[in-house]
Design a protein around this motif. Structure first.
Motif, PDB file in Angstrom:
ATOM      1  N   LEU A  30      -3.791   5.838  -5.983  1.00  0.00           N
ATOM      2  CA  LEU A  30      -3.974   5.052  -4.784  1.00  0.00           C
ATOM      3  C   LEU A  30      -3.001   4.763  -3.754  1.00  0.00           C
ATOM      4  N   SER A  31      -1.852   4.688  -4.288  1.00  0.00           N
ATOM      5  CA  SER A  31      -0.586   4.171  -3.339  1.00  0.00           C
ATOM      6  C   SER A  31      -0.339   5.723  -2.716  1.00  0.00           C
ATOM      7  N   GLY A  32      -0.692   6.785  -3.301  1.00  0.00           N
ATOM      8  CA  GLY A  32      -0.338   8.253  -2.644  1.00  0.00           C
ATOM      9  C   GLY A  32      -1.246   8.541  -1.558  1.00  0.00           C
ATOM     10  N   ARG A  33      -2.391   7.859  -1.380  1.00  0.00           N
ATOM     11  CA  ARG A  33      -3.529   8.193  -0.552  1.00  0.00           C
ATOM     12  C   ARG A  33      -3.052   8.127   0.948  1.00  0.00           C
ATOM     13  N   VAL A  34      -3.497   8.997   1.731  1.00  0.00           N
ATOM     14  CA  VAL A  34      -3.101   8.658   3.308  1.00  0.00           C
ATOM     15  C   VAL A  34      -3.875   7.580   3.706  1.00  0.00           C
ATOM     16  N   GLY A  35      -3.109   6.552   4.531  1.00  0.00           N
ATOM     17  CA  GLY A  35      -3.783   5.308   4.962  1.00  0.00           C
ATOM     18  C   GLY A  35      -3.757   4.246   4.084  1.00  0.00           C
ATOM     19  N   SER A  36      -2.988   4.197   2.961  1.00  0.00           N
ATOM     20  CA  SER A  36      -2.765   3.352   1.907  1.00  0.00           C
ATOM     21  C   SER A  36      -1.646   2.414   1.946  1.00  0.00           C
ATOM     22  N   PHE A  37      -1.571   1.199   1.655  1.00  0.00           N
ATOM     23  CA  PHE A  37      -0.414   0.047   1.903  1.00  0.00           C
ATOM     24  C   PHE A  37      -0.517  -0.834   0.921  1.00  0.00           C
ATOM     25  N   GLU A  38       0.478  -1.535   0.462  1.00  0.00           N
ATOM     26  CA  GLU A  38       0.545  -2.692  -0.549  1.00  0.00           C
ATOM     27  C   GLU A  38      -0.147  -3.843   0.311  1.00  0.00           C
ATOM     28  N   CYS A  39      -0.893  -4.628  -0.239  1.00  0.00           N
ATOM     29  CA  CYS A  39      -1.731  -5.551   0.176  1.00  0.00           C
ATOM     30  C   CYS A  39      -2.211  -6.562  -0.645  1.00  0.00           C
ATOM     31  N   GLY A  40      -1.811  -7.966  -0.542  1.00  0.00           N
ATOM     32  CA  GLY A  40      -2.220  -9.076  -1.170  1.00  0.00           C
ATOM     33  C   GLY A  40      -3.484  -9.592  -0.826  1.00  0.00           C
ATOM     34  N   ALA A  41      -4.566 -10.092  -1.541  1.00  0.00           N
ATOM     35  CA  ALA A  41      -5.580 -10.725  -0.995  1.00  0.00           C
ATOM     36  C   ALA A  41      -5.762 -12.064  -1.538  1.00  0.00           C
ATOM     37  N   LEU A 111      -4.911 -11.770   3.962  1.00  0.00           N
ATOM     38  CA  LEU A 111      -4.086 -10.538   3.430  1.00  0.00           C
ATOM     39  C   LEU A 111      -2.685 -10.692   3.615  1.00  0.00           C
ATOM     40  N   THR A 112      -1.891 -10.067   2.854  1.00  0.00           N
ATOM     41  CA  THR A 112      -0.459 -10.362   3.163  1.00  0.00           C
ATOM     42  C   THR A 112      -0.098  -8.719   3.223  1.00  0.00           C
ATOM     43  N   MET A 113       0.778  -8.345   4.010  1.00  0.00           N
ATOM     44  CA  MET A 113       1.185  -6.861   4.095  1.00  0.00           C
ATOM     45  C   MET A 113       2.568  -6.700   4.897  1.00  0.00           C
TER      46      MET A 113
END
Length: 136
Positions: A30-41, A111-113
């Motif tokens: 998941l974290s290696g996909r293009v367009g992915s980022f850490e995100c709290g919800a 969301l937190t990012m």
């Protein structure tokens, strides 16, 4: 009795190792996909609601969000790009992080990012292709 106890404990240990390996593989993917980022919800339950750690990913038409502590293969949440509106943004106490309040349809959520991910989110929303109807 001792043999059975050893087999049961060995089986539990093996299951824990396999689950750990599957979870690690899922998070790396998941974290290696293009367009992915850490995100709290956090949902619309107010400030007392707890944050859930996760990974967000920009898709062609949707923003996908997966829980970090899960083995699910499908995203826990997804919001349509055309319906997603950023209501507000404010810096958090943690340096380099922002709290983003969003609305999609009738749902409000937070969301937190990182600041970089926020810049990507706004660019992704603004770059949506215009809706084209049928021309007769």
């Amino acid at each position: 009795m001792g043999l059975w106890l050893g087999l049961i404990l060995g089986g539990l240990l093996l299951a824990a190792v396999v689950l750990g390996a599957v979870w690690t593989s899922r998070m790396r993917t998941l974290s290696g996909r293009v367009g992915s980022f850490e995100c709290g919800a956090r949902t619309d339950d107010g400030p007392s609601a707890g944050w859930v750690a996760g990974i967000g990913q920009y898709g062609a038409e949707k923003l996908y969000w997966w829980r970090s502590w899960s083995l699910a293969l499908r995203p826990s949440r997804c919001w349509a790009r055309r319906a997603l509106v950023i209501v507000s943004r404010e810096p958090m106490d943690e340096p380099g992080r922002v709290l983003v309040t969003c609305r999609a349809g009738g749902e409000t959520f937070e969301l937190t990012m990182s600041r970089e991910a926020y810049a990507g989110l706004t660019s992704w929303i603004e770059a949506a292709p215009a809706a084209v109807g049928r021309v007769i």
